[in-house]
Design a protein around this motif. Structure first.
Motif, mmCIF file in Angstrom:
data_model
loop_
_atom_site.group_PDB
_atom_site.id
_atom_site.type_symbol
_atom_site.label_atom_id
_atom_site.label_comp_id
_atom_site.label_asym_id
_atom_site.label_seq_id
_atom_site.Cartn_x
_atom_site.Cartn_y
_atom_site.Cartn_z
ATOM 1 N N ASP A 88 0.828 -1.208 0.000
ATOM 2 C CA ASP A 88 0.000 0.000 0.000
ATOM 3 C C ASP A 88 0.859 1.253 0.000
ATOM 4 O O ASP A 88 2.091 1.191 -0.008
ATOM 5 C CB ASP A 88 -1.007 -0.030 1.159
ATOM 6 C CG ASP A 88 -0.403 0.343 2.504
ATOM 7 O OD1 ASP A 88 0.839 0.467 2.602
ATOM 8 O OD2 ASP A 88 -1.178 0.516 3.467
ATOM 9 N N TYR A 89 0.194 2.397 -0.028
ATOM 10 C CA TYR A 89 0.874 3.673 -0.234
ATOM 11 C C TYR A 89 1.858 4.025 0.875
ATOM 12 O O TYR A 89 2.796 4.790 0.661
ATOM 13 C CB TYR A 89 -0.170 4.796 -0.361
ATOM 14 C CG TYR A 89 -0.966 5.058 0.898
ATOM 15 C CD1 TYR A 89 -0.582 6.039 1.803
ATOM 16 C CD2 TYR A 89 -2.097 4.293 1.193
ATOM 17 C CE1 TYR A 89 -1.308 6.258 2.970
ATOM 18 C CE2 TYR A 89 -2.824 4.504 2.349
ATOM 19 C CZ TYR A 89 -2.423 5.487 3.233
ATOM 20 O OH TYR A 89 -3.136 5.704 4.392
ATOM 21 N N ARG A 90 1.694 3.456 2.079
ATOM 22 C CA ARG A 90 2.581 3.801 3.185
ATOM 23 C C ARG A 90 3.962 3.186 3.027
ATOM 24 O O ARG A 90 4.940 3.726 3.530
ATOM 25 C CB ARG A 90 1.967 3.340 4.515
ATOM 26 C CG ARG A 90 0.790 4.169 4.962
ATOM 27 C CD ARG A 90 0.132 3.547 6.177
ATOM 28 N NE ARG A 90 -0.515 2.291 5.822
ATOM 29 C CZ ARG A 90 -1.772 2.000 6.145
ATOM 30 N NH1 ARG A 90 -2.507 2.862 6.812
ATOM 31 N NH2 ARG A 90 -2.288 0.836 5.801
ATOM 32 N N HIS B 108 7.237 3.005 -1.416
ATOM 33 C CA HIS B 108 8.519 3.602 -1.789
ATOM 34 C C HIS B 108 9.685 2.879 -1.113
ATOM 35 O O HIS B 108 10.735 2.679 -1.715
ATOM 36 C CB HIS B 108 8.544 5.097 -1.480
ATOM 37 C CG HIS B 108 7.948 5.493 -0.180
ATOM 38 N ND1 HIS B 108 6.652 5.179 0.187
ATOM 39 C CD2 HIS B 108 8.460 6.180 0.866
ATOM 40 C CE1 HIS B 108 6.399 5.659 1.383
ATOM 41 N NE2 HIS B 108 7.481 6.263 1.826
ATOM 42 N N ILE C 8 -1.498 0.462 -10.269
ATOM 43 C CA ILE C 8 -2.392 1.007 -9.251
ATOM 44 C C ILE C 8 -3.719 0.263 -9.341
ATOM 45 O O ILE C 8 -4.414 0.343 -10.359
ATOM 46 C CB ILE C 8 -2.630 2.518 -9.458
ATOM 47 C CG1 ILE C 8 -1.297 3.275 -9.465
ATOM 48 C CG2 ILE C 8 -3.560 3.058 -8.377
ATOM 49 C CD1 ILE C 8 -0.486 3.158 -8.203
ATOM 50 N N ALA D 202 -7.827 7.244 0.852
ATOM 51 C CA ALA D 202 -6.982 6.300 0.110
ATOM 52 C C ALA D 202 -7.835 5.135 -0.383
ATOM 53 O O ALA D 202 -8.360 4.359 0.411
ATOM 54 C CB ALA D 202 -5.858 5.800 1.006
ATOM 55 N N HIS E 28 -6.750 2.896 -3.066
ATOM 56 C CA HIS E 28 -5.960 2.141 -4.029
ATOM 57 C C HIS E 28 -4.863 1.368 -3.302
ATOM 58 O O HIS E 28 -4.481 1.708 -2.186
ATOM 59 C CB HIS E 28 -5.330 3.059 -5.083
ATOM 60 C CG HIS E 28 -4.106 3.790 -4.600
ATOM 61 N ND1 HIS E 28 -4.176 4.962 -3.885
ATOM 62 C CD2 HIS E 28 -2.782 3.489 -4.714
ATOM 63 C CE1 HIS E 28 -2.947 5.367 -3.588
ATOM 64 N NE2 HIS E 28 -2.085 4.490 -4.084
ATOM 65 N N ASP E 29 -4.386 0.299 -3.952
ATOM 66 C CA ASP E 29 -3.180 -0.407 -3.547
ATOM 67 C C ASP E 29 -2.165 -0.283 -4.672
ATOM 68 O O ASP E 29 -2.513 0.053 -5.815
ATOM 69 C CB ASP E 29 -3.462 -1.894 -3.297
ATOM 70 C CG ASP E 29 -4.228 -2.147 -2.006
ATOM 71 O OD1 ASP E 29 -4.460 -1.190 -1.243
ATOM 72 O OD2 ASP E 29 -4.618 -3.311 -1.784
ATOM 73 N N ASN E 30 -0.909 -0.577 -4.354
ATOM 74 C CA ASN E 30 0.178 -0.513 -5.333
ATOM 75 C C ASN E 30 0.709 -1.925 -5.568
ATOM 76 O O ASN E 30 0.919 -2.673 -4.619
ATOM 77 C CB ASN E 30 1.310 0.372 -4.818
ATOM 78 C CG ASN E 30 0.832 1.745 -4.378
ATOM 79 O OD1 ASN E 30 0.099 1.860 -3.397
ATOM 80 N ND2 ASN E 30 1.240 2.771 -5.075
#
Length: 284
Positions: free
Chosen positions: A110-112, A115, A141, A156, A158-160
């Motif tokens: 997920d976005y957290r 990266h 996405i 939020a 979405h998932d990545n």
């Protein structure tokens, strides 16, 4: 559980991966814990910079992996950033080893954490003179529209999903096998194209598993079959093996079996294995 080439394995995934043959899997999909802060009980690992270490990362930097011992190791695993990457790194090193020469790995996060996970995967895939950044193909996405909406920030929804290939130039990508989706403005493309639909981009709109639908297994983090079938059909071939070592409800296994692939599902949670045995019984 093992019959007909399909396997469900109840085990710590690091141990299970270590027992698999190098280059034996054509497609890996993993949906690990999302570093939510919830207590998880699993061994803790950390990666330490060490010029004498046995692991080579991005830019030629060397590392060694250590198991955390003492008081911290006796407690439940906390899903915090430093521990999360330290926990994931040795597992992704093993995943790279068992991946075939033309294989793909999909890392669902997920976005957290995306990266941090990408930097880690860039390092893991940096081998034999190949830069891991070149092995990165897409960040997909997965967008959905369900659940509560924050009034303090954009919600939020979405998932990545990070897609890496072992070889940046040689990998499976059967786009003609992909399902098609409607045009957003069908009147602009003509009747023939509108009827045929279009192939997706790197943004996949797909609903979550309905809490009351037939697909629901009761497993909390179950992912939609449609998302996994798209990955399986495009990024593997009939008869090849799909591995998920955070298998949960076994969605990757069902997507593989429905489309003529073999599967290896690994999870250390006995409840997850029970769910998978029920769900995948006809394929075992």
């Amino acid at each position: 559980m093992d019959r007909g080439g399909n396997r469900i394995v109840l085990a710590d995934n690091l141990k299970a991966l270590g027992e698999m043959e190098s280059g034996s899997v054509e497609l890996i999909y993993v949906d690990p814990p999302f570093n939510t802060g919830r207590e998880q009980h699993r061994p803790q690992m950390k990666t330490v910079r060490d010029e004498a270490g046995d692991r080579v990362g991005f830019g030629g930097r060397r590392y060694r992996t250590e198991r955390v011992t003492g008081e911290r190791a006796g407690a439940g695993y906390g899903d915090r950033f430093d521990d999360f990457i330290g926990f994931m790194r040795p597992r992704m090193e093993e995943a790279y080893r068992v991946l075939s020469a033309a294989g793909s790995l999909f890392f669902h996060i997920d976005y957290r954490e995306v990266h941090y996970a990408k930097v880690m995967l860039d390092e893991v895939f940096s081998r034999d003179g190949v830069c891991g950044r070149e092995c990165f193909q897409n960040e997909i996405i997965w967008a959905y529209d369900y659940g509560a909406r924050s009034k303090k920030k954009w919600p939020a929804k979405h998932d990545n999903i990070l897609w890496y290939t072992k070889d940046p130039r040689r990998y499976t990508f059967n786009l003609e096998e992909c399902d098609r989706i409607p045009y957003m403005a069908p009147g602009l493309v003509g009747e023939e194209k509108a009827a045929r639909g279009k192939t997706p981009t790197d943004v996949w709109w797909h609903t979550i598993v309905s809490p009351t639908g037939k697909e629901k297994t009761g497993y909390a983090t179950q992912k939609p079959l449609g998302v996994l079938e798209r990955i399986v059909k495009v990024h593997s071939n009939a008869g090849e093996t799909v591995l998920d070592f955070f298998a949960g409800s076994g969605t990757a296994g069902e997507a593989a079996a429905k489309n003529g692939r073999r599967f290896v599902m690994v999870d250390e949670n006995p409840e997850a294995v029970k769910v998978m045995r029920r769900r995948l019984a006809r394929y075992l």
